[in-house]
Write an enzyme that holds these catalytic residues in place. Structure first.
Site, PDB file in Angstrom:
ATOM      1  N   GLN A  13      28.637  70.143  32.795  1.00 48.61           N
ATOM      2  CA  GLN A  13      28.248  69.482  31.982  1.00 48.61           C
ATOM      3  C   GLN A  13      28.474  70.031  30.464  1.00 48.61           C
ATOM      4  O   GLN A  13      29.965  69.704  29.556  1.00 48.61           O
ATOM      5  CB  GLN A  13      27.767  68.484  30.830  1.00 48.61           C
ATOM      6  CG  GLN A  13      27.463  67.760  30.619  1.00 48.61           C
ATOM      7  CD  GLN A  13      26.401  66.924  29.762  1.00 48.61           C
ATOM      8  OE1 GLN A  13      25.906  65.462  29.688  1.00 48.61           O
ATOM      9  NE2 GLN A  13      25.470  68.063  29.333  1.00 48.61           N
ATOM     10  N   SER A 131      15.144  75.759  28.337  1.00 51.58           N
ATOM     11  CA  SER A 131      14.857  74.626  28.604  1.00 51.58           C
ATOM     12  C   SER A 131      13.546  73.908  28.008  1.00 51.58           C
ATOM     13  O   SER A 131      12.780  74.917  28.403  1.00 51.58           O
ATOM     14  CB  SER A 131      14.710  73.596  30.322  1.00 51.58           C
ATOM     15  OG  SER A 131      14.285  72.920  30.369  1.00 51.58           O
ATOM     16  N   GLU A 133      11.734  72.096  29.783  1.00 52.02           N
ATOM     17  CA  GLU A 133      10.641  71.507  29.975  1.00 52.02           C
ATOM     18  C   GLU A 133       9.905  73.428  30.552  1.00 52.02           C
ATOM     19  O   GLU A 133       8.658  73.060  31.895  1.00 52.02           O
ATOM     20  CB  GLU A 133      11.633  71.757  32.122  1.00 52.02           C
ATOM     21  CG  GLU A 133      12.091  70.144  32.287  1.00 52.02           C
ATOM     22  CD  GLU A 133      11.257  70.053  32.332  1.00 52.02           C
ATOM     23  OE1 GLU A 133      10.231  69.765  33.420  1.00 52.02           O
ATOM     24  OE2 GLU A 133      11.344  68.459  32.019  1.00 52.02           O
ATOM     25  N   TYR A 155      11.349  74.300  38.480  1.00 49.39           N
ATOM     26  CA  TYR A 155      11.840  74.809  37.485  1.00 49.39           C
ATOM     27  C   TYR A 155      11.899  75.301  36.039  1.00 49.39           C
ATOM     28  O   TYR A 155      11.936  76.319  35.435  1.00 49.39           O
ATOM     29  CB  TYR A 155      13.184  73.768  37.343  1.00 49.39           C
ATOM     30  CG  TYR A 155      14.010  73.788  36.065  1.00 49.39           C
ATOM     31  CD1 TYR A 155      15.488  73.868  36.514  1.00 49.39           C
ATOM     32  CD2 TYR A 155      14.069  73.458  34.964  1.00 49.39           C
ATOM     33  CE1 TYR A 155      16.194  74.075  34.995  1.00 49.39           C
ATOM     34  CE2 TYR A 155      14.153  73.345  33.713  1.00 49.39           C
ATOM     35  CZ  TYR A 155      15.630  73.281  33.694  1.00 49.39           C
ATOM     36  OH  TYR A 155      17.011  73.251  33.332  1.00 49.39           O
ATOM     37  N   LYS A 159      12.553  78.791  33.894  1.00 48.49           N
ATOM     38  CA  LYS A 159      13.027  78.686  32.860  1.00 48.49           C
ATOM     39  C   LYS A 159      12.024  79.701  31.927  1.00 48.49           C
ATOM     40  O   LYS A 159      12.619  80.834  31.411  1.00 48.49           O
ATOM     41  CB  LYS A 159      13.032  77.226  32.034  1.00 48.49           C
ATOM     42  CG  LYS A 159      14.376  76.702  32.884  1.00 48.49           C
ATOM     43  CD  LYS A 159      15.537  77.891  32.537  1.00 48.49           C
ATOM     44  CE  LYS A 159      17.262  76.981  32.637  1.00 48.49           C
ATOM     45  NZ  LYS A 159      18.424  77.420  32.480  1.00 48.49           N
ATOM     46  N   HIS A 185      20.106  67.152  27.001  1.00 46.08           N
ATOM     47  CA  HIS A 185      21.080  66.075  26.358  1.00 46.08           C
ATOM     48  C   HIS A 185      22.252  65.884  27.486  1.00 46.08           C
ATOM     49  O   HIS A 185      22.517  66.498  28.536  1.00 46.08           O
ATOM     50  CB  HIS A 185      22.107  67.743  25.238  1.00 46.08           C
ATOM     51  CG  HIS A 185      21.643  68.662  26.313  1.00 46.08           C
ATOM     52  ND1 HIS A 185      20.965  69.701  26.429  1.00 46.08           N
ATOM     53  CD2 HIS A 185      23.301  69.356  26.481  1.00 46.08           C
ATOM     54  CE1 HIS A 185      21.195  70.929  27.822  1.00 46.08           C
ATOM     55  NE2 HIS A 185      22.436  70.436  27.486  1.00 46.08           N
TER      56      HIS A 185
HETATM   57  O1  G4F Z   1      17.409  62.731  34.029  1.00 52.90           O
HETATM   58  P1  G4F Z   1      16.002  63.664  34.207  1.00 52.90           P
HETATM   59  O2  G4F Z   1      16.221  63.791  35.850  1.00 52.90           O
HETATM   60  O3  G4F Z   1      16.539  64.609  34.018  1.00 52.90           O
HETATM   61  P2  G4F Z   1      15.397  65.956  33.432  1.00 52.90           P
HETATM   62  O4  G4F Z   1      13.955  66.125  34.327  1.00 52.90           O
HETATM   63  O5  G4F Z   1      14.231  65.342  32.135  1.00 52.90           O
HETATM   64  O6  G4F Z   1      15.817  67.323  33.142  1.00 52.90           O
HETATM   65  C1  G4F Z   1      16.663  67.988  32.359  1.00 52.90           C
HETATM   66  O7  G4F Z   1      16.499  68.162  31.027  1.00 52.90           O
HETATM   67  C2  G4F Z   1      15.724  69.297  31.255  1.00 52.90           C
HETATM   68  C3  G4F Z   1      16.171  69.676  29.536  1.00 52.90           C
HETATM   69  O8  G4F Z   1      16.543  70.113  28.940  1.00 52.90           O
HETATM   70  C4  G4F Z   1      16.770  70.381  31.499  1.00 52.90           C
HETATM   71  F1  G4F Z   1      15.834  71.333  31.833  1.00 52.90           F
HETATM   72  C5  G4F Z   1      17.401  69.864  32.887  1.00 52.90           C
HETATM   73  O9  G4F Z   1      18.196  71.350  33.546  1.00 52.90           O
HETATM   74  C6  G4F Z   1      17.690  68.989  33.172  1.00 52.90           C
HETATM   75  O10 G4F Z   1      18.891  68.571  33.009  1.00 52.90           O
HETATM   76  O11 G4F Z   1      14.667  63.013  34.255  1.00 52.90           O
HETATM   77  C7  G4F Z   1      14.297  62.627  32.988  1.00 52.90           C
HETATM   78  C8  G4F Z   1      13.221  61.537  33.992  1.00 52.90           C
HETATM   79  C9  G4F Z   1      12.534  62.490  34.239  1.00 52.90           C
HETATM   80  O12 G4F Z   1      10.735  62.135  34.031  1.00 52.90           O
HETATM   81  C10 G4F Z   1      12.181  61.363  36.262  1.00 52.90           C
HETATM   82  O13 G4F Z   1      11.185  61.383  36.638  1.00 52.90           O
HETATM   83  O14 G4F Z   1      13.496  60.290  34.091  1.00 52.90           O
HETATM   84  C11 G4F Z   1      12.155  60.187  35.073  1.00 52.90           C
HETATM   85  N1  G4F Z   1      13.347  59.198  36.633  1.00 52.90           N
HETATM   86  C12 G4F Z   1      12.857  58.055  36.866  1.00 52.90           C
HETATM   87  N2  G4F Z   1      13.846  57.694  37.988  1.00 52.90           N
HETATM   88  C13 G4F Z   1      14.454  59.531  37.101  1.00 52.90           C
HETATM   89  C14 G4F Z   1      14.324  58.575  38.187  1.00 52.90           C
HETATM   90  N3  G4F Z   1      15.374  60.705  37.453  1.00 52.90           N
HETATM   91  C15 G4F Z   1      16.448  60.820  38.495  1.00 52.90           C
HETATM   92  N4  G4F Z   1      16.735  62.069  37.792  1.00 52.90           N
HETATM   93  N5  G4F Z   1      16.673  59.570  38.948  1.00 52.90           N
HETATM   94  C16 G4F Z   1      15.597  58.698  39.249  1.00 52.90           C
HETATM   95  O15 G4F Z   1      16.024  57.761  40.412  1.00 52.90           O
END
Ligand code: G4F
Length: 334
Positions: A13, A131, A133, A155, A159, A185
């Site tokens: 992306q 990040s 994170e 992760y 980082k 983002h």
């Molecule tokens: O979209 P996520 O997987 O992003 P997350 O974990 O915040 O990480 C992203 O952002 C970070 C900060 O920039 C980056 F470092 C990293 O590489 C990545 O780009 O999850 C966001 C939130 C989490 O709390 C997760 O537990 O959504 C919650 N969530 C709830 N249901 C889910 C789901 N996440 C995912 N992926 N899938 C679900 O079904």
């Protein structure tokens, strides 16, 4: 004179938006791509298709972070003035399943790159996409460049290691190195297993009767979500600045996964309550808390600030999914 940039993770992306920005700015752009059995480069497809760009001002090289010999050879040949390091295993949930791979690419892969740069006759300016994170569950909100690192997942640990190494190489070896501390983002080009894209895709697919329901984990989780196009502009501004430093890139505003659901389903005129299900499979062993960034330093020193609101971002992503899915045949599941 034409400036030359090199991007690791160019097919992702951020890599695709950054490539567009740098080409607009007159750069020659090179990127490393992993060899895989499928050709996953759809985000750059419009640039490949342009004969004035592909292999004229945009060049791709097979290389990977676990193959330093090849990377060194390519960097010696290309001699970029700027290097944007975006590659790595970026899925937080997955990092609990594959911690060694995550650290191998995200932590050690970055260190290998730093070692290569240190030996180059003219080391390029270096941007490391790190990040929020790595803050884990911080005592301080919003977080700044000096908030202590306290990661709570593999992760975040990878980082944190890479970020601190970049600081060591900048301070000890005098190299121009920047850590961009990026909060979440998103965009229509986001990978499908990140929560915003998953939700926007499902809302559009359900609207078009191509999907029946949406299963999610913790919908109370909160994040600071901005538009990826804004964040790559920050990367470029940071390497164009006179002196290197670390910068938080964030909106400073917090929303929940539930807010994403409600905005996306409202955009397609559906009641989310009829379609969204809980599935413990998507819960993580631990969740960070209070991740929200203070981008005052980036604003003051680089003139950077985000331009897209949360609601506009989610609506844009949902509309993009509708457009893409409308081209497909409906599956017929009322
Ligand atoms: O979209 P996520 O997987 O992003 P997350 O974990 O915040 O990480 C992203 O952002 C970070 C900060 O920039 C980056 F470092 C990293 O590489 C990545 O780009 O999850 C966001 C939130 C989490 O709390 C997760 O537990 O959504 C919650 N969530 C709830 N249901 C889910 C789901 N996440 C995912 N992926 N899938 C679900 O079904």
């Amino acid at each position: 004179m034409t400036r030359t940039a090199f991007i690791t993770g160019i097919t992702g992306q951020d890599g695709s938006y950054l490539t567009e920005l740098l080409l607009e700015q007159g750069y020659e752009v090179h990127g490393s791509v992993r060899r895989t059995s499928t050709l996953e480069r759809s985000r750059l497809a419009h640039l490949y298709a342009d004969p004035d760009i592909y292999n004229q001002r945009l060049f791709l090289h097979y290389a990977d972070l676990d193959d330093p010999t090849t990377l060194r050879r390519i960097l010696h040949r290309v001699q970029p003035q700027e290097l944007y390091h975006l590659a790595g295993q970026s899925h937080v949930g997955l990092s609990f399943e594959i911690p060694e791979t995550t650290c191998e690419f995200t932590a050690m892969g970055t260190l290998r790159l730093l070692e290569i740069l240190r030996d180059l006759p003219e080391p390029p300016r270096f941007f490391h996409a790190t990040s929020s994170e790595m803050f884990g569950r911080p005592a301080q909100s919003p977080q700044t460049e000096s908030t202590p690192l306290a990661p709570i997942n593999p992760y975040g640990c990878a980082k944190a290691f890479a970020t601190q190494m970049v600081r060591v190489y900048r301070d000890s070896h005098g190299l121009f190195m920047v850590n961009g501390i990026l909060y979440n983002h998103e965009s229509p080009r986001r990978g499908e297993n990140f929560v915003t894209r998953k939700i926007c895709h499902a809302a559009a697919a359900i609207k078009l009767k191509q999907q029946k329901e949406l299963s999610l984990g913790d919908t109370s989780a909160q994040r600071d979500w901005g538009h990826a196009r804004d964040y790559v502009r920050g990367m470029w501004l940071a390497l164009s600045h006179a002196v290197p430093g670390d910068y938080v890139f964030a909106t400073g505003k917090v929303h929940s996964v539930q807010d994403v659901i409600e905005t996306a389903f409202a955009a397609v005129d559906l009641d989310w309550r009829d379609y969204v299900r809980f599935d413990s499979h998507f819960l993580r062993p631990s969740e960070p808390l209070h991740l929200v960034g203070d981008a005052s330093k980036a604003k003051a020193e680089l003139g950077w600030s985000p331009t897209t609101s949360f609601a506009d971002l989610i609506r844009e992503m949902t509309q993009a999914e509708l457009g893409a899915l409308s081209l497909k045949e409906p599956q017929g599941n009322a």
